[in-house]
Structure formats: structure tokens, C-alpha cells
Motif scaffolding. Structure first.
Motif, PDB file in Angstrom:
ATOM      1  N   PRO A  37       0.800  -1.231   0.000  1.00 23.84           N
ATOM      2  CA  PRO A  37       0.000   0.000   0.000  1.00 23.84           C
ATOM      3  C   PRO A  37       0.836   1.287   0.000  1.00 23.84           C
ATOM      4  CG  PRO A  37      -0.939  -1.587   1.513  1.00 23.84           C
ATOM      5  CD  PRO A  37       0.355  -2.168   1.056  1.00 23.84           C
ATOM      6  N   ASP A  38       2.099   1.227   0.479  1.00 18.01           N
ATOM      7  CA  ASP A  38       2.903   2.452   0.449  1.00 18.01           C
ATOM      8  C   ASP A  38       3.622   2.623  -0.893  1.00 18.01           C
ATOM      9  OD1 ASP A  38       4.741   0.447   0.559  1.00 18.01           O
ATOM     10  OD2 ASP A  38       5.830   1.211   2.321  1.00 18.01           O
ATOM     11  N   ARG A  78      -0.575   7.149  -3.172  1.00 15.44           N
ATOM     12  CA  ARG A  78      -0.599   6.381  -1.911  1.00 15.44           C
ATOM     13  C   ARG A  78      -2.044   6.223  -1.401  1.00 15.44           C
ATOM     14  NH1 ARG A  78       4.381   8.986  -1.077  1.00 15.44           N
ATOM     15  NH2 ARG A  78       3.364  10.776  -0.093  1.00 15.44           N
ATOM     16  N   LEU A  81      -3.709   3.581  -3.529  1.00 12.18           N
ATOM     17  CA  LEU A  81      -3.240   2.228  -3.189  1.00 12.18           C
ATOM     18  C   LEU A  81      -3.831   1.777  -1.855  1.00 12.18           C
ATOM     19  CD1 LEU A  81       0.516   2.436  -4.289  1.00 12.18           C
ATOM     20  CD2 LEU A  81      -1.375   1.303  -5.484  1.00 12.18           C
ATOM     21  N   ASP A  82      -3.927   2.702  -0.914  1.00 15.10           N
ATOM     22  CA  ASP A  82      -4.499   2.363   0.388  1.00 15.10           C
ATOM     23  C   ASP A  82      -5.956   1.913   0.227  1.00 15.10           C
ATOM     24  OD1 ASP A  82      -4.309   2.233   3.271  1.00 15.10           O
ATOM     25  OD2 ASP A  82      -5.755   3.881   3.263  1.00 15.10           O
ATOM     26  N   ARG A  83      -6.684   2.621  -0.617  1.00 17.15           N
ATOM     27  CA  ARG A  83      -8.094   2.228  -0.841  1.00 17.15           C
ATOM     28  C   ARG A  83      -8.174   0.877  -1.541  1.00 17.15           C
ATOM     29  NH1 ARG A  83     -10.107   8.267  -2.355  1.00 17.15           N
ATOM     30  NH2 ARG A  83     -10.393   8.913  -0.197  1.00 17.15           N
ATOM     31  N   ALA A  85      -6.271  -1.473  -1.092  1.00 19.28           N
ATOM     32  CA  ALA A  85      -5.938  -2.504  -0.100  1.00 19.28           C
ATOM     33  C   ALA A  85      -7.149  -2.929   0.709  1.00 19.28           C
ATOM     34  CB  ALA A  85      -4.852  -1.981   0.843  1.00 19.28           C
ATOM     35  N   GLY A  86      -8.262  -2.241   0.545  1.00 20.24           N
ATOM     36  CA  GLY A  86      -9.442  -2.551   1.343  1.00 20.24           C
ATOM     37  C   GLY A  86     -10.346  -3.593   0.733  1.00 20.24           C
ATOM     38  N   LEU A 113      -6.799  -5.763  -4.111  1.00 18.05           N
ATOM     39  CA  LEU A 113      -6.059  -6.474  -3.060  1.00 18.05           C
ATOM     40  C   LEU A 113      -5.773  -7.901  -3.518  1.00 18.05           C
ATOM     41  CD1 LEU A 113      -5.043  -6.472  -0.113  1.00 18.05           C
ATOM     42  CD2 LEU A 113      -7.297  -7.342   0.532  1.00 18.05           C
TER      43      LEU A 113
END
Lengths: 384, 180
Positions: A37-38, A78, A81-83, A85-86, A113
């Protein structure tokens, strides 16, 4: 199973899974990466290496490929990518990255993901990030441009169509007006000829003027039909015949009971309608005048308009008179038949005179007293 | 001479105000997306927005309730309450350790949602994000939806991974949020 064996088995399974993911990545034609995610790159395929250069190698940071001129780009990547990952469901997005040649390229992307983070925090989540080739965007913009051009063309065609429809309506009005005026002018001429006929003392002059009157009336009748509601390019043959026959009967003062009409509903073009009206006028006048034996009662007259194969048609006028040989006709009868023959030739048609129904059977029975009947036939091929 | 009364534009009986305008705008936007890129990809776009909305709403409730994470009971209450605040009519049908089942008699988008199934991704993502962020995992199944023509919605939120789920169930996972 010992702890060591279990650890070895887990490591082997993880290795197999990673090899499978790497194989899938290699099979993808577009640049694709497995990232955390980073933005840390875990795996990348050859298409990513070709498109993004050495910066796409495992261990690198995808955010390091974001263009320097916009510091927000990395932060947006970022967040995206974080979203991603959900959820396993792929999320669409867009990202700007420096390509292998140093130029900034904007990609549409799809991130999902692949593996969630380990509950104990020992491993971060891993995402599959596919960079959809720029060619797609270019193609989309080309399609959009073509659509705009097509819409502009459709607008222009609709405008032209509207102008043409207006022009056509105007033309129709003008043509109908023209036919109306021609008909009025002919009507006026007929009136003038009638006045001249009444004024003259000469029987020959009266007869000639009457003939011309009838011919002009026949032509006027066609123009009257043309400025009506129907087609501007032709008239219905049956309507023309049914309108003209009573007019000729009235002009000659003949008994309407003598006449029978059978006319098919065929379309007669403009250039044929006027000559046809003149021909019918001549033949019908001829039949009504001569369709009886010497001293005998007036015989019947039959008019028939019929379609022929190959877009042709035939007009036949038949009487119960003594019959005649067109070569032997004299005087105005001869001039009338000459007019018919000339008009038929002008339109590429044929004219013939044959024995009528009254003369069918034994010719010996058809003496001068009994009559043989005459059947005048005008035939036009391919004129409908 | 006096003619018939001229209708005043400002007082004309036109069913238009900000809420109706925005709901219709969303309906048309979703419809355009569904037509242009298809329902599946349109759902992806709505999901991106839904994920962002979920983050905002989750953060707002946690801040307001002054908790690091919401409990299961709080999650169920929040899901019902957030919909109530935007004129939905959600209610809890079932709540266990394994799942929360919600019903709904009125969609916040109102009648504008009918025929726009991609808009349901808003609910799926907001519910999924809030449940997963607070409870670790969520799998959201939109069993029945007004958008697809059902009279009421029925939404099942599994709180533990299970193989016994419908194929169109969407899974959500806790994000560490270190990027955000």
C-alpha cells in the motif's frame, strides 16, 4: 509436525504462490506490478520494466516514479493504493509516472487487493496494480473526436436536408401554381375560341374552331389534374379518362348511354399525359361522330385503358360503326388521325386501326349496312 | 383590457430543489457511466467514491464517539444511523458475532435509484469499509436492492471469512491507513 517442519512447509507454499503470481504477471501484456500500500514494489512484469525502466524493479518505490513537478501526485497514488488494499474488487484509477525515457505518462489503472495484511502485522497487504496502456486513452480520444466529427456531419446533413425540404416544398408550390396558370390560360383561350366560333358564319371555320376548342380543353383538363393534391410528376390514367370522356360527350352533345369506360389505375407520367389526353379526345370524337351506319342510330363506344407488361399501356377506343381504312380517311377525320399517329410516334408508341367487335365473325356478314366496327388502338411500351 | 393571469416563474409548480437536483444528477451520472463503460466498471467508479465516503463517515463517528475502534454493536448502530441521517430507512434484522443483516424500506436516493444498480456500490463500500476498519473484516452481500427492482433492500454483512457466501459478495479488509 515439528515447528521447524511447519515453518518449512509454509515457506514452500509461499514460494509456490509467489511463483504463480509472477507467472501471471509475465502473461499480462500491460505493465503490471505487485505493490504494497505504500508503493513498495514486490514484483513487476517485463511490460512494466519496458515502460517504466529500472525504477519498476522489485524493491523500488512506485511513488519515486511520480513526476517531481507535482508533489501531490505521490500522495494521491498512496491514497489510491491504500483504498485498493481494502477490497479484492478492482478499483479504477489514474496515475502519472515517469516512463523509461524520462517523460511523464498518464495511465489509467486498476488496483485490487491480492493478499490482505497478516493479522499480526508481520506482512503488509499486497496489491495487484495494472497500468492500462496509454494507447487505450489515445484510442478513446480518437473515437471521441470521430464521434464529434460524425455529430457535426449529422448536424450539417440535417441542416441541408431541412433546406432541401424547404426548397422542395417551394418548388411543389411553384409547379402547382404554374399548372394552375397554364390551365387558366388554356381556359381563357378556349373561351376566346368559343366566342370566335359563335361569331363566324362559316360552317368550316366553326368546325375547325370547335375542334381546337376541344383539344385545348383536353390539355387544360390534364393541367387541372396536375395542380391538384396528387403527384406532380404524373396523373392517374383512369382518372384522366373518366374526367375527359364526359367532357367530350358534353361538347358533342352525345348521349352518355352510348359510352362505356374501363380504365385501369395506372400512373401516366406528365410528358405522356397531355398527348394521351389529345389522343383520347381525337379517337373518342371520331368514334362518337362516325360510330353508326348511314342513317342508322348512333352506336355504342367503348374506351379501355389497360396496363401492359414491361411498364407499358394501351388505349383502345372502339365503336359499332361501319369501320374504316385509315389510309382512305379524308378531311378533318384524316387530320385527327394524323394528329393521333404523330403524337403516338412522338412518344415512341404505335397506332393501328382494326376491326371492332361488331365486325368479328364472318366478314361477308359485315356489309355496309351492318357495319364492322372500328377499334383504334394506341400502345405505349415502357412509359409508366 | 385584462388578460389571463401570467404565471410567476418563481412560484411556478416545478418539482425542483437542491436535494432533488443532486439526486437526479447522481442518477444521470450513474446512468451515463453504466451506458458508456458498463455496469461493472461503473460500479468500480462508484466504489472508489464509496470507499472515500466510508473513510470520512467512519472517521467522523469514531471522533464523535471518542473511540479508537467501534464495537460490533456500535458498527450496526452506525450503519443504521448514517442512513437515517440521509433519509434512508434501514433497520437491523439480525446481529450476531458472525454477521449483521440489515433491511431497508427507503433508499436515500429515493426513486432515482431504480434501474441504477451501480449506485448500490456506495452502500456496499461505506458499510464494508466501516465494518472492516473496525472489526477487521467484512463481506457485504446486497441480497435484495430497490435499485434492482426489489420492494426493499436486504444487506448481509459477514464479519468472518466463510466459504458459504454468494458469488456477488464483496470482501473488505482492514487497511492499516499508514498511507492516508
Amino acid at each position: 509436525m515439528s515447528r521447524r517442519t511447519h515453518a518449512n512447509t509454509s515457506a514452500a507454499m509461499a514460494g509456490t504462490r509467489e511463483a504463480g503470481i509472477a507467472a501471471v504477471l509475465r502473461a499480462l501484456p500491460e505493465p503490471a506490478l505487485v505493490v504494497e500500500p505504500d508503493g513498495r514494489i514486490v514484483l513487476s512484469n517485463p511490460a512494466a520494466a519496458a515502460r517504466l525502466g529500472a525504477g519498476a524493479a522489485p524493491g523500488g518505490l512506485l511513488t519515486a516514479l511520480c513526476p517531481d513537478e507535482d508533489p501531490e501526485t505521490g500522495a494521491r497514488l498512496r491514497t489510491y493504493l491504500d483504498r485498493c488494499a481494502g477490497s479484492h474488487a478492482a478499483l479504477p484509477g489514474a496515475v502519472a509516472l515517469r516512463g523509461a525515457d524520462g517523460a511523464t505518462v498518464r495511465f489509467r489503472c486498476s488496483g485490487a487487493l491480492l493478499e490482505p495484511a497478516a493479522p499480526d502485522g508481520s506482512r503488509r497487504a499486497r496489491l495487484l496494480l495494472r497500468l492500462l496502456p496509454g494507447r487505450g486513452d489515445r484510442r478513446f480520444s480518437l473515437l471521441a473526436r470521430q464521434l464529434r466529427e460524425l455529430k457535426a456531419e449529422i448536424r450539417e446533413r440535417r441542416r441541408i436536408q431541412a433546406v432541401l425540404e424547404d426548397a422542395l416544398r417551394e418548388r411543389e408550390v411553384l409547379v402547382r401554381e404554374l399548372h394552375h396558370r397554364v390551365k387558366n390560360s388554356l381556359h381563357m383561350l378556349v373561351g376566346m375560341l368559343g366566342a370566335a366560333r359563335r361569331d363566324t358564319a362559316s360552317a368550316d371555320a366553326k368546325a375547325v374552331l370547335a375542334e381546337v376548342e376541344h383539344r385545348l380543353s383536353a390539355v387544360g383538363r390534364v393541367h387541372q389534374m396536375l395542380y391538384g393534391e396528387g403527384s406532380l410528376v404524373g396523373v392517374r390514367g383512369d382518372e384522366l379518362v373518366k374526367a375527359l370522356c364526359p367532357a367530350v360527350l358534353r361538347a358533342l352533345g352525345a348521349d352518355p348511354q352510348r359510352l362505356s369506360v374501363e380504365a385501369a389505375p395506372i400512373e401516366v407520367p406528365n410528358d405522356v399525359a397531355v398527348p394521351l389526353a389529345l389522343i383520347l379526345n381525337e379517337l373518342l370524337t371520331n368514334a362518337l361522330k362516325h360510330g353508326h351506319g348511314p342513317g342508322g342510330p348512333p352506336g355504342g363506344v367503348r374506351v379501355r385503358l389497360a396496363a401492359l407488361g414491361g411498364a407499358g399501356f394501351e388505349l383502345a377506343v372502339e365503336d359499332d360503326g361501319p369501320g374504316f381504312d385509315p389510309a382512305m380517311a379524308v378531311g378533318r377525320r384524316a387530320s385527327g388521325l394524323g394528329l393521333v399517329r404523330g403524337l403516338a410516334r412522338q412518344l415512341g408508341g404505335s397506332f393501328r386501326v382494326e376491326r371492332g367487335r361488331a365486325g368479328e365473325g364472318d366478314a361477308a356478314d359485315a356489309g355496309e349496312e351492318g357495319g364492322t366496327g372500328a377499334r383504334c388502338v394506341v400502345r405505349f411500351e415502357g412509359r409508366r | 383590457m385584462e388578460g389571463p393571469p401570467v404565471p410567476q416563474v418563481a412560484s411556478a409548480d416545478v418539482p425542483l430543489e437542491r436535494d432533488v437536483f443532486l439526486r437526479r444528477l447522481l442518477r444521470e451520472l450513474a446512468g451515463t457511466l453504466e451506458e458508456v463503460v458498463g455496469v461493472e466498471e461503473a460500479s468500480g467508479y462508484i466504489s472508489v467514491v464509496g470507499a472515500a465516503m466510508g473513510e470520512h463517515i467512519d472517521a467522523a463517528y469514531r471522533r464523535a464517539l471518542a473511540v479508537e475502534r467501534l464495537s460490533r454493536e456500535q458498527v450496526a448502530a452506525v450503519l443504521v444511523d448514517l442512513k437515517r441521517r440521509i433519509q434512508g430507512d434501514f433497520f437491523v434484522i439480525e446481529e450476531t458475532e458472525d454477521r449483521i443483516v440489515l433491511g431497508n424500506r427507503a433508499c436515500p436516493f429515493g426513486e432515482f435509484v431504480r434501474g441504477r444498480p451501480s449506485l448500490c456500490m456506495m452502500t456496499s463500500n461505506v458499510f464494508g469499509h466501516i465494518a472492516a476498519q473496525n472489526l477487521g473484516y467484512a463481506a457485504v452481500w446486497l441480497e435484495r436492492t430497490i435499485a434492482r427492482g426489489d420492494p426493499e433492500c436486504r444487506i448481509v454483512i459477514h464479519l468472518r471469512p466463510t466459504a458459504d457466501v454468494a458469488p456477488d459478495t464483496r470482501e473488505y479488509f482492514r487497511r492499516d491507513g499508514r498511507n492516508a
